[in-house]
Design a protein around this motif. Structure first.
Motif, PDB file in Angstrom:
ATOM      1  N   GLN A   7       0.824  -1.205   0.000  1.00  0.00           N
ATOM      2  CA  GLN A   7       0.000   0.000   0.000  1.00  0.00           C
ATOM      3  C   GLN A   7       0.862   1.261   0.000  1.00  0.00           C
ATOM      4  O   GLN A   7       0.521   2.248  -0.655  1.00  0.00           O
ATOM      5  CB  GLN A   7      -0.944   0.009   1.197  1.00  0.00           C
ATOM      6  CG  GLN A   7      -1.898   1.186   1.175  1.00  0.00           C
ATOM      7  CD  GLN A   7      -2.938   1.121   2.278  1.00  0.00           C
ATOM      8  OE1 GLN A   7      -2.960   0.199   3.062  1.00  0.00           O
ATOM      9  NE2 GLN A   7      -3.791   2.107   2.328  1.00  0.00           N
ATOM     10  N   GLN A  11       0.811   4.142  -2.833  1.00  0.00           N
ATOM     11  CA  GLN A  11       0.586   5.561  -2.541  1.00  0.00           C
ATOM     12  C   GLN A  11       1.686   6.432  -3.146  1.00  0.00           C
ATOM     13  O   GLN A  11       1.412   7.524  -3.642  1.00  0.00           O
ATOM     14  CB  GLN A  11       0.517   5.785  -1.033  1.00  0.00           C
ATOM     15  CG  GLN A  11      -0.741   5.243  -0.398  1.00  0.00           C
ATOM     16  CD  GLN A  11      -0.725   5.328   1.106  1.00  0.00           C
ATOM     17  OE1 GLN A  11       0.330   5.471   1.722  1.00  0.00           O
ATOM     18  NE2 GLN A  11      -1.895   5.234   1.703  1.00  0.00           N
ATOM     19  N   GLU A  16       0.263  10.031  -3.748  1.00  0.00           N
ATOM     20  CA  GLU A  16      -0.550  10.320  -2.564  1.00  0.00           C
ATOM     21  C   GLU A  16       0.331  10.416  -1.318  1.00  0.00           C
ATOM     22  O   GLU A  16      -0.134  10.807  -0.260  1.00  0.00           O
ATOM     23  CB  GLU A  16      -1.593   9.220  -2.360  1.00  0.00           C
ATOM     24  CG  GLU A  16      -2.601   9.133  -3.483  1.00  0.00           C
ATOM     25  CD  GLU A  16      -3.527   7.942  -3.361  1.00  0.00           C
ATOM     26  OE1 GLU A  16      -3.359   7.128  -2.442  1.00  0.00           O
ATOM     27  OE2 GLU A  16      -4.435   7.825  -4.203  1.00  0.00           O
ATOM     28  N   ASN A  17       1.581  10.027  -1.454  1.00  0.00           N
ATOM     29  CA  ASN A  17       2.505   9.989  -0.331  1.00  0.00           C
ATOM     30  C   ASN A  17       3.904  10.240  -0.875  1.00  0.00           C
ATOM     31  O   ASN A  17       4.235   9.818  -1.970  1.00  0.00           O
ATOM     32  CB  ASN A  17       2.432   8.614   0.343  1.00  0.00           C
ATOM     33  CG  ASN A  17       3.151   8.565   1.665  1.00  0.00           C
ATOM     34  OD1 ASN A  17       3.776   9.527   2.077  1.00  0.00           O
ATOM     35  ND2 ASN A  17       3.080   7.431   2.322  1.00  0.00           N
TER      36      ASN A  17
END
Length: 40
Positions: A7, A11, A16-17
């Motif tokens: 995950q 991301q 997203e990260n």
């Protein structure tokens, strides 16, 4: 891969990260790339 959770990699791929510098170096090392600091 790298002992990182899938995950977290997902991301990062989806922006997203942002990975830490250590994580980024681990990812690059796994892919057989290196990070170079060059003066602009």
């Amino acid at each position: 891969m790298l002992g990182s959770k899938q995950q977290v990699i997902y991301q990062i791929e989806k922006r997203e990260n942002s990975p830490s510098l250590k994580s980024l170096c681990n990812i690059l090392n796994t892919l057989r790339y290196e990070l170079q600091n060059v003066k602009r």
